[in-house]
Design a protein around this motif. Sequence first.
Motif, PDB file in Angstrom:
ATOM      1  N   LEU A  78      -3.724  38.229  69.668  1.00 14.29           N
ATOM      2  CA  LEU A  78      -2.433  38.888  69.847  1.00 14.29           C
ATOM      3  C   LEU A  78      -2.592  40.384  70.107  1.00 14.29           C
ATOM      4  N   ALA A  79      -3.615  40.987  69.513  1.00 13.16           N
ATOM      5  CA  ALA A  79      -3.881  42.405  69.788  1.00 13.16           C
ATOM      6  C   ALA A  79      -4.157  42.614  71.277  1.00 13.16           C
ATOM      7  N   ASP A  80      -4.903  41.712  71.868  1.00 13.73           N
ATOM      8  CA  ASP A  80      -5.161  41.794  73.312  1.00 13.73           C
ATOM      9  C   ASP A  80      -3.874  41.579  74.105  1.00 13.73           C
ATOM     10  N   ALA A  81      -3.037  40.649  73.643  1.00  8.98           N
ATOM     11  CA  ALA A  81      -1.824  40.307  74.387  1.00  8.98           C
ATOM     12  C   ALA A  81      -0.848  41.477  74.452  1.00  8.98           C
ATOM     13  N   VAL A  82      -0.788  42.275  73.375  1.00 12.67           N
ATOM     14  CA  VAL A  82       0.154  43.405  73.369  1.00 12.67           C
ATOM     15  C   VAL A  82      -0.570  44.737  73.584  1.00 12.67           C
ATOM     16  N   LYS A  83      -1.812  44.616  74.093  1.00 11.21           N
ATOM     17  CA  LYS A  83      -2.562  45.786  74.567  1.00 11.21           C
ATOM     18  C   LYS A  83      -2.763  46.851  73.485  1.00 11.21           C
ATOM     19  N   ILE A  84      -3.291  46.411  72.358  1.00  5.52           N
ATOM     20  CA  ILE A  84      -3.628  47.340  71.286  1.00  5.52           C
ATOM     21  C   ILE A  84      -4.937  48.033  71.644  1.00  5.52           C
ATOM     22  N   ASP A  85      -4.913  49.349  71.771  1.00  6.80           N
ATOM     23  CA  ASP A  85      -6.136  50.080  72.098  1.00  6.80           C
ATOM     24  C   ASP A  85      -6.822  50.523  70.810  1.00  6.80           C
ATOM     25  N   ARG A  89      -5.690  50.415  66.591  1.00  8.04           N
ATOM     26  CA  ARG A  89      -6.187  49.192  65.969  1.00  8.04           C
ATOM     27  C   ARG A  89      -5.928  49.154  64.464  1.00  8.04           C
ATOM     28  N   ASP A  90      -6.091  50.276  63.779  1.00 14.64           N
ATOM     29  CA  ASP A  90      -5.846  50.277  62.335  1.00 14.64           C
ATOM     30  C   ASP A  90      -4.403  49.901  62.021  1.00 14.64           C
ATOM     31  N   SER A  91      -3.457  50.436  62.789  1.00 15.48           N
ATOM     32  CA  SER A  91      -2.045  50.118  62.546  1.00 15.48           C
ATOM     33  C   SER A  91      -1.783  48.637  62.779  1.00 15.48           C
ATOM     34  N   TRP A  92      -2.395  48.081  63.814  1.00 15.70           N
ATOM     35  CA  TRP A  92      -2.233  46.655  64.076  1.00 15.70           C
ATOM     36  C   TRP A  92      -2.801  45.827  62.932  1.00 15.70           C
ATOM     37  N   ASP A  93      -3.981  46.197  62.453  1.00 22.47           N
ATOM     38  CA  ASP A  93      -4.611  45.426  61.379  1.00 22.47           C
ATOM     39  C   ASP A  93      -3.809  45.501  60.089  1.00 22.47           C
ATOM     40  N   VAL A  94      -3.210  46.665  59.794  1.00 19.64           N
ATOM     41  CA  VAL A  94      -2.349  46.763  58.613  1.00 19.64           C
ATOM     42  C   VAL A  94      -1.139  45.850  58.777  1.00 19.64           C
ATOM     43  N   PHE A  95      -0.513  45.898  59.951  1.00 15.72           N
ATOM     44  CA  PHE A  95       0.636  45.022  60.193  1.00 15.72           C
ATOM     45  C   PHE A  95       0.264  43.559  60.005  1.00 15.72           C
ATOM     46  N   PHE A  96      -0.814  43.117  60.634  1.00 16.72           N
ATOM     47  CA  PHE A  96      -1.144  41.690  60.648  1.00 16.72           C
ATOM     48  C   PHE A  96      -1.693  41.214  59.308  1.00 16.72           C
ATOM     49  N   GLN A  97      -2.554  42.013  58.694  1.00 14.10           N
ATOM     50  CA  GLN A  97      -3.244  41.550  57.476  1.00 14.10           C
ATOM     51  C   GLN A  97      -2.428  41.767  56.205  1.00 14.10           C
ATOM     52  N   PHE A  98      -1.645  42.820  56.151  1.00 14.15           N
ATOM     53  CA  PHE A  98      -0.972  43.177  54.908  1.00 14.15           C
ATOM     54  C   PHE A  98       0.535  42.946  54.973  1.00 14.15           C
ATOM     55  N   LEU A  99       1.224  43.631  55.893  1.00 14.91           N
ATOM     56  CA  LEU A  99       2.674  43.465  55.939  1.00 14.91           C
ATOM     57  C   LEU A  99       3.050  42.026  56.245  1.00 14.91           C
ATOM     58  N   THR A 164       6.857  45.280  66.685  1.00 14.55           N
ATOM     59  CA  THR A 164       7.924  44.620  67.438  1.00 14.55           C
ATOM     60  C   THR A 164       8.176  45.341  68.757  1.00 14.55           C
ATOM     61  N   GLU A 165       8.076  46.657  68.744  1.00 19.44           N
ATOM     62  CA  GLU A 165       8.182  47.402  70.002  1.00 19.44           C
ATOM     63  C   GLU A 165       7.064  47.020  70.968  1.00 19.44           C
ATOM     64  N   ARG A 166       5.869  46.785  70.436  1.00 17.18           N
ATOM     65  CA  ARG A 166       4.763  46.379  71.318  1.00 17.18           C
ATOM     66  C   ARG A 166       5.024  45.016  71.947  1.00 17.18           C
ATOM     67  N   PHE A 167       5.585  44.106  71.164  1.00 18.86           N
ATOM     68  CA  PHE A 167       5.923  42.798  71.739  1.00 18.86           C
ATOM     69  C   PHE A 167       7.013  42.934  72.794  1.00 18.86           C
ATOM     70  N   ALA A 168       7.986  43.802  72.533  1.00 22.29           N
ATOM     71  CA  ALA A 168       9.049  44.005  73.513  1.00 22.29           C
ATOM     72  C   ALA A 168       8.494  44.578  74.818  1.00 22.29           C
ATOM     73  N   GLU A 169       7.500  45.443  74.704  1.00 24.70           N
ATOM     74  CA  GLU A 169       6.945  46.113  75.877  1.00 24.70           C
ATOM     75  C   GLU A 169       5.964  45.246  76.648  1.00 24.70           C
ATOM     76  N   HIS A 170       5.182  44.435  75.939  1.00 33.01           N
ATOM     77  CA  HIS A 170       4.068  43.741  76.591  1.00 33.01           C
ATOM     78  C   HIS A 170       4.143  42.219  76.532  1.00 33.01           C
ATOM     79  N   ALA A 171       5.113  41.660  75.803  1.00 31.12           N
ATOM     80  CA  ALA A 171       5.138  40.196  75.657  1.00 31.12           C
ATOM     81  C   ALA A 171       6.520  39.623  75.938  1.00 31.12           C
ATOM     82  N   GLY A 172       7.308  40.316  76.716  1.00 30.53           N
ATOM     83  CA  GLY A 172       8.549  39.726  77.196  1.00 30.53           C
ATOM     84  C   GLY A 172       9.733  39.820  76.266  1.00 30.53           C
ATOM     85  N   GLY A 173       9.634  40.555  75.176  1.00 26.89           N
ATOM     86  CA  GLY A 173      10.764  40.685  74.263  1.00 26.89           C
ATOM     87  C   GLY A 173      10.298  40.931  72.846  1.00 26.89           C
TER      88      GLY A 173
END
Length: 440
Positions: A78-85, A89-99, A164-173
């Motif tokens: 999913l990080a690749d799908a929403v173009k996490i650079d 990456r740390d913010s993505w990992d906190v979102f996915f692993q903890f929140l 959620t903003e990343r999904f809106a920008e890179h994954a169609g909503g």
Amino acid sequence: MKVMLTVWPQKCHLYPIIPYAHALQTAGHEVRIACPPGAEADIVAAGLSAVVCGTPEATAQGWARPDLAPNPGEMDRLADAVKIDPADRDSWDVFFQFLLSAAKFHLPPEPSTDNDALVAFARSWRPDLVLWDPWFPGGAVAARACGAAHARMLMGPDYSGWATERFAEHAGGATGSGNALNPLAEAVRPFAERYDVEVDEELLLGQWTLDPLPPEMRLSRDLSSLPVRWIPYNGGGVVPEWLYGKPERPRIALSVGLSTRTYHKGEWRTPKILEAVAGLDVELVATLNADQLVGLPPLPPNVRTVDYVPLTQLLPSCAVSINHGSSGTFWSSVAANLPQIITDTDESQRLEFHEDGGSTIPERHILSPIATAYVTGRGAGLRLNHQKQSVEEVRDLIVKALEDPSIRAGADAVHEEWLAKPSPSDIVPDLEKLTGQHRR
């Protein structure tokens, strides 16, 4: 109006929202804090009304549920799908692993009796406004199910809004599409569909957001937010006699937060700090419980340990705050107008996954990189890396924080900006107006 607040039922999530509840109640509104079992004693101790949704037996599902463990492969895909650079990456990992794992704990695949009790109370009491914790998105479903206006209360960087903003920008909503579904939306979906609630951007992010963060600490960019001052609340307590007067020498606070004392034994940051203050003409007050003192060497004579003292009692007597960068301790230190030394490391936020299915958490608080960047960028504090800095270097940091006038000036500036934000009481008229606009 009637206002329901709902949070993850732990002190580190409850305490930040208590000032909102007090402000609304003082303004004459009816206030209830509704959540699963675990927080009711602290809610009542704050002079507020608690609604317990569910039973301890029903809540005690445990973290062993297979759907709670982060899937590293899915996290990377999913990080690749929403173009996490790499910078994000740390913010993505906190979102996915903890929140995400925390949100899913109270959002099992088959909606729980706790969730049903939350909606049942909301439909019975019929609040006009629901304020909810982003780590507890079931509150948004309850608001929609009863027709209330609803808003999020940020307690730290907006990981869910940013993702959620990343999904809106890179994954169609906002909820994603195809093979790139927003996992937060998918976690909320079973509960939402049980009550015919549509899973959309408004459900995930609220109709607006109470945001106490300065621009430098924000992650989300385009969300409707209501700025507010973070008011520290650490619970009550009898003031110890040693806090009555001014200390005889500069006092330094060392706090590593409520979550650390709940989940860990030992304290990896502390030994080097304790050794560094030995011989300095200071008094270090370390708020460490018995578990956190496990394995520590004998304490220097200028170190006082206390199991717990509210930071609102301790920090006004201090000259410097050494802390781990969590929101509660960080903002309590800003409110006390203190230079800060924040412990941080160079580790990735990614968990180390083991073959047996377990994982190792980094020796770095999830919020410390953002808090550290803020205080150092504003000249209001320093960064302490216990993994790489020597005792002598740590000692130099402490002396610098105590004596450098530029750090004192930076802390003053940050404190003035904090004071300039509207208080929870100041925003009550805004909440009344927004509720009238959004209530169904």
